[in-house]
Scaffold this motif. Structure first.
Motif, mmCIF file in Angstrom:
data_model
loop_
_atom_site.group_PDB
_atom_site.id
_atom_site.type_symbol
_atom_site.label_atom_id
_atom_site.label_comp_id
_atom_site.label_asym_id
_atom_site.label_seq_id
_atom_site.Cartn_x
_atom_site.Cartn_y
_atom_site.Cartn_z
ATOM 1 N N TYR A 69 10.421 -5.272 3.939
ATOM 2 C CA TYR A 69 10.301 -3.887 4.366
ATOM 3 C C TYR A 69 9.003 -3.297 3.839
ATOM 4 O O TYR A 69 8.359 -3.857 2.954
ATOM 5 N N LEU A 70 8.624 -2.162 4.414
ATOM 6 C CA LEU A 70 7.420 -1.443 4.005
ATOM 7 C C LEU A 70 7.840 -0.125 3.363
ATOM 8 O O LEU A 70 8.738 0.552 3.863
ATOM 9 N N PHE A 71 7.183 0.217 2.262
ATOM 10 C CA PHE A 71 7.492 1.477 1.603
ATOM 11 C C PHE A 71 6.279 1.941 0.810
ATOM 12 O O PHE A 71 5.269 1.238 0.750
ATOM 13 N N PHE A 72 6.397 3.100 0.192
ATOM 14 C CA PHE A 72 5.301 3.678 -0.575
ATOM 15 C C PHE A 72 5.721 3.753 -2.037
ATOM 16 O O PHE A 72 6.765 4.310 -2.362
ATOM 17 N N LYS A 124 1.206 5.096 -6.160
ATOM 18 C CA LYS A 124 0.723 5.847 -4.999
ATOM 19 C C LYS A 124 0.012 4.943 -3.995
ATOM 20 O O LYS A 124 -1.064 5.266 -3.483
ATOM 21 N N LEU A 125 0.650 3.796 -3.744
ATOM 22 C CA LEU A 125 0.132 2.814 -2.788
ATOM 23 C C LEU A 125 1.260 2.318 -1.891
ATOM 24 O O LEU A 125 2.407 2.203 -2.340
ATOM 25 N N PRO A 126 0.956 1.988 -0.642
ATOM 26 C CA PRO A 126 1.956 1.337 0.198
ATOM 27 C C PRO A 126 2.202 -0.078 -0.317
ATOM 28 O O PRO A 126 1.343 -0.665 -0.986
ATOM 29 N N TYR A 127 3.391 -0.599 -0.011
ATOM 30 C CA TYR A 127 3.664 -1.972 -0.411
ATOM 31 C C TYR A 127 4.542 -2.689 0.596
ATOM 32 O O TYR A 127 5.258 -2.069 1.368
ATOM 33 N N ILE A 177 -0.618 -2.725 -1.621
ATOM 34 C CA ILE A 177 -1.738 -2.768 -0.681
ATOM 35 C C ILE A 177 -2.586 -1.517 -0.886
ATOM 36 O O ILE A 177 -2.071 -0.401 -0.825
ATOM 37 N N ASP A 178 -3.873 -1.695 -1.110
ATOM 38 C CA ASP A 178 -4.782 -0.562 -1.239
ATOM 39 C C ASP A 178 -5.278 -0.197 0.160
ATOM 40 O O ASP A 178 -6.051 -0.946 0.768
#
Length: 114
Positions: free
Chosen positions: A53-56, A61-64, A91-92
């Motif tokens: 899954y994708l989240f923040f 304070k970065l998406p992951y 992920i930056d």
């Protein structure tokens, strides 16, 4: 999929672009991957099994990208933090996506499901 689309569109740039790109990268890894909206976030399934899954990340304070079976993976780009099953890849969004690393991690994770 309306909730999923809204989730992406509500993000500010460059996070929105990062999430949209990751969405496409993940789905391109295998024809058996599908996206769903669950727990108020985009969740990817491999043959109906939760894959990632994708989240923040609120602290960094970065998406992951979170891999459900991450504990079975040994990759330097993955962090376990206090999780017992899931590992994440931060992920930056202000830099180019590390495509090779993302695809490598996703393919290692997919190998566990195949």
């Amino acid at each position: 999929m309306k909730e999923l689309d809204n989730y992406f569109m509500q993000q500010e740039e460059p996070v929105r672009g990062c999430f949209l790109a990751l969405h496409e990268i993940i789905l391109a890894q295998d024809e058996n991957l599908a996206t769903a909206w669950k727990w108020q976030m985009p969740v990817f399934y491999y043959k109906k099994k939760m894959f990632c899954y994708l989240f923040f990340h609120k602290k960094y304070k970065l998406p992951y990208l979170a891999l459900v079976e991450g504990r079975q993976l040994d990759h330097p780009a993955l962090l376990a933090e206090n999780r017992t099953r899931i590992k994440i890849m931060l992920i930056d969004p202000t830099k180019d996506l590390p495509m090779e690393t993302i695809e490598e991690v996703l393919q290692q994770a997919l190998a566990l499901y195949r």
